[in-house]
Design a protein around this motif. Structure first.
Motif, PDB file in Angstrom:
ATOM      1  N   LEU A 202      -2.670  44.600  18.369  1.00 31.53           N
ATOM      2  CA  LEU A 202      -2.091  44.749  17.037  1.00 31.53           C
ATOM      3  C   LEU A 202      -0.581  44.926  17.093  1.00 31.53           C
ATOM      4  N   LEU A 203      -0.115  45.798  17.966  1.00 31.04           N
ATOM      5  CA  LEU A 203       1.301  46.178  17.972  1.00 31.04           C
ATOM      6  C   LEU A 203       2.173  45.233  18.773  1.00 31.04           C
ATOM      7  N   LEU A 204       1.603  44.592  19.797  1.00 31.74           N
ATOM      8  CA  LEU A 204       2.383  43.670  20.615  1.00 31.74           C
ATOM      9  C   LEU A 204       2.019  42.207  20.369  1.00 31.74           C
ATOM     10  N   GLY A 205       0.783  41.985  19.885  1.00 35.69           N
ATOM     11  CA  GLY A 205       0.353  40.624  19.598  1.00 35.69           C
ATOM     12  C   GLY A 205      -0.056  39.807  20.795  1.00 35.69           C
ATOM     13  N   ASN A 206       0.131  40.356  21.978  1.00 36.05           N
ATOM     14  CA  ASN A 206      -0.197  39.623  23.201  1.00 36.05           C
ATOM     15  C   ASN A 206      -0.527  40.609  24.310  1.00 36.05           C
ATOM     16  N   PRO A 207      -1.719  40.538  24.900  1.00 39.82           N
ATOM     17  CA  PRO A 207      -2.734  39.520  24.613  1.00 39.82           C
ATOM     18  C   PRO A 207      -3.545  39.857  23.364  1.00 39.82           C
ATOM     19  N   ARG A 208      -4.149  38.830  22.782  1.00 38.75           N
ATOM     20  CA  ARG A 208      -5.082  39.050  21.705  1.00 38.75           C
ATOM     21  C   ARG A 208      -6.316  39.747  22.259  1.00 38.75           C
TER      22      ARG A 208
END
Length: 338
Positions: A202-208
Motif C-alpha cells: 500500500l505505502l510503497l506500491g512495490n512489490p504488489r
C-alpha cells in the motif's frame, strides 16, 4: 524472595513481540534485562531497557547476565521463524531454536532461574482437523520451524519432570499490529506476515501483495486466520509470569482472539484505514496453507485471566499508523514538504 520480585530476562527482546513485551513488563513495574544478538532485532526497539548483546547458546554470558541483574524469570523469544527458510536450511533451526534453547535453559537453571515463558506457535498443530483449535489438538508440524517449536515444548515438559524449572508455552496465532503510540512495531524488512506485506504494498506500491488462492471453501474464497494484537500478546506474557511466580504448574496455552478473519477482510480493513485499496494480485493456492484456523483461548482465560481486548480494526489502524510513520521518516525533507 518471590520470583516476581526479581528481574525478567527477555531473550529476543529487541524483536517485534519481544520489544512490546519488554514495554508491557516495565509498565507493570517489573525490572527487565534484554538479551539479543541484534541479528534481526533493533536496538532502538528496546527503548531504555538494559541490553546485553549475545547468543542464547553462550551459557557463560547468560549465567553471568542472570547473576549480575538478579534475574528470577525468563521470557524466551529468541528464534528464527521463517517457515520457507527452515525447509531450505533446517540445521540452522535445529541449532538455534532447539539446541540453543537447551543451552539457555541450562544456563538459567545454573543461575537459579526456574520460571520460563516460552514463545511457541499454533503452527505446531499444522492444518487443524477442527476449529476452533484447542490445546489438546494433535501435534502435527508441517515445517522445520514448527517442529522446532514442538520440540522445545517437549523439552520444557521434561524439564518440568526432571528439574525445578516450570514453564508456560504460549502458542500464538497471528501476531499483528503495533503500539498505539506508534513508537514500536513490526519491521517489514524481513517479515513474511500478511499485515506488514499489505502495508508495504500500500505505502510503497512495490512489490504488489500476492494473495494465494481465492477459491477456498470460505465466505469470500480466501484463507481465514486468527489475528491477535501484539499488545494483547504482551499482556499474556506478563500474566504468565505472574502465574508462575504464584506457584503455577507447567502448561501450554493458546493465545488468540477466537475470531477468524479472511485475507480479503484484512485488505478491506487496511483500505478503510488508509483510504485507498491495497495493490494485490490473486495467484494460485500455496501448498501447505491451512484453509481456516482460529483459537479456542478459553484455557488461557481460565488459567491467566487473559482475553484479547482488541480486534482487527485496532490491529490494522495501529499497524498503518506505525508503517506510515516509518515511511514519512525515510522521505527526504523536500518530499515531505511538497
Amino acid at each position: 524472595m518471590s520470583s516476581l520480585d526479581g528481574t525478567v530476562l527477555v531473550t529476543g527482546g529487541a524483536g517485534y513481540i519481544g520489544s512490546h513485551t519488554v514495554r508491557a513488563l516495565r509498565e507493570a513495574g517489573r525490572d527487565v534485562v534484554v538479551y539479543d544478538s541484534l541479528e534481526l532485532g533493533r536496538r532502538e526497539a528496546v527503548i531504555d531497557a538494559p541490553l546485553v548483546i549475545g547468543n542464547i547458546a553462550d551459557s557463560d554470558l547468560v549465567t553471568a547476565t542472570c547473576n549480575e541483574h538478579g534475574v528470577t524469570q525468563l521470557v524466551h523469544f529468541a528464534a528464527y521463524k521463517a517457515v520457507g527458510e527452515s525447509m531450505k536450511s533446517p540445521a540452522k533451526y535445529w541449532r538455534n531454536n532447539v539446541a540453543g534453547s537447551v543451552e539457555l535453559y541450562e544456563a538459567c537453571l545454573a543461575a537459579g532461574v526456574h520460571d520460563v515463558v516460552f514463545s511457541s506457535s499454533c503452527s505446531v498443530n499444522g492444518t487443524p482437523a477442527a476449529v476452533p483449535v484447542s490445546e489438546d489438538a494433535p501435534i502435527h508440524p508441517e515445517s522445520v520451524y514448527a517442529e522446532s517449536k514442538a520440540m522445545v515444548e517437549r523439552i520444557l515438559h521434561w524439564c518440568g519432570q526432571t528439574t525445578p524449572l516450570r514453564s508456560v508455552a504460549l502458542r500464538y496465532f497471528n501476531a499483528a499490529g503495533a503500539s498505539f503510540d506508534a513508537r514500536i512495531g513490526e519491521d517489514w524488512t524481513y517479515s513474511q506476515n500478511l499485515v506488514p506485506l499489505a502495508m508495504k504494498a500500500l505505502l510503497l506500491g512495490n512489490p504488489r501483495l500476492t494473495v494465494f488462492g481465492n477459491d477456498y471453501d470460505t465466505p469470500d474464497g480466501t484463507c481465514i486466520r486468527d489475528y491477535i494484537h501484539v499488545d494483547d500478546l504482551a499482556d499474556a506474557h506478563v500474566r504468565a509470569l505472574d502465574y508462575l511466580g504464584s506457584g503455577g504448574d507447567t502448561t501450554v496455552l493458546n493465545i488468540g482472539t477466537g475470531v477468524g478473519s479472511s485475507v480479503l477482510e484484512v485488505l478491506e480493513a487496511t483500505a478503510r484505514a488508509a483510504g485507498e485499496d491495497v495493490p494485490h494480485d490473486i495467484m494460485d493456492r500455496r501448498p501447505g496453507d491451512p484453509v481456516i484456523t482460529y483459537a479456542d483461548a478459553s484455557l488461557a482465560n481460565a488459567t491467566l485471566g487473559w482475553r484479547a481486548r482488541y480486534g482487527l480494526i485496532e490491529i490494522i489502524d495501529s499497524a498503518y499508523a506505525w508503517h506510515r510513520q516509518q515511511v514519512d521518516r525515510s522521505l527526504p525533507r523536500e518530499s515531505q514538504e511538497s
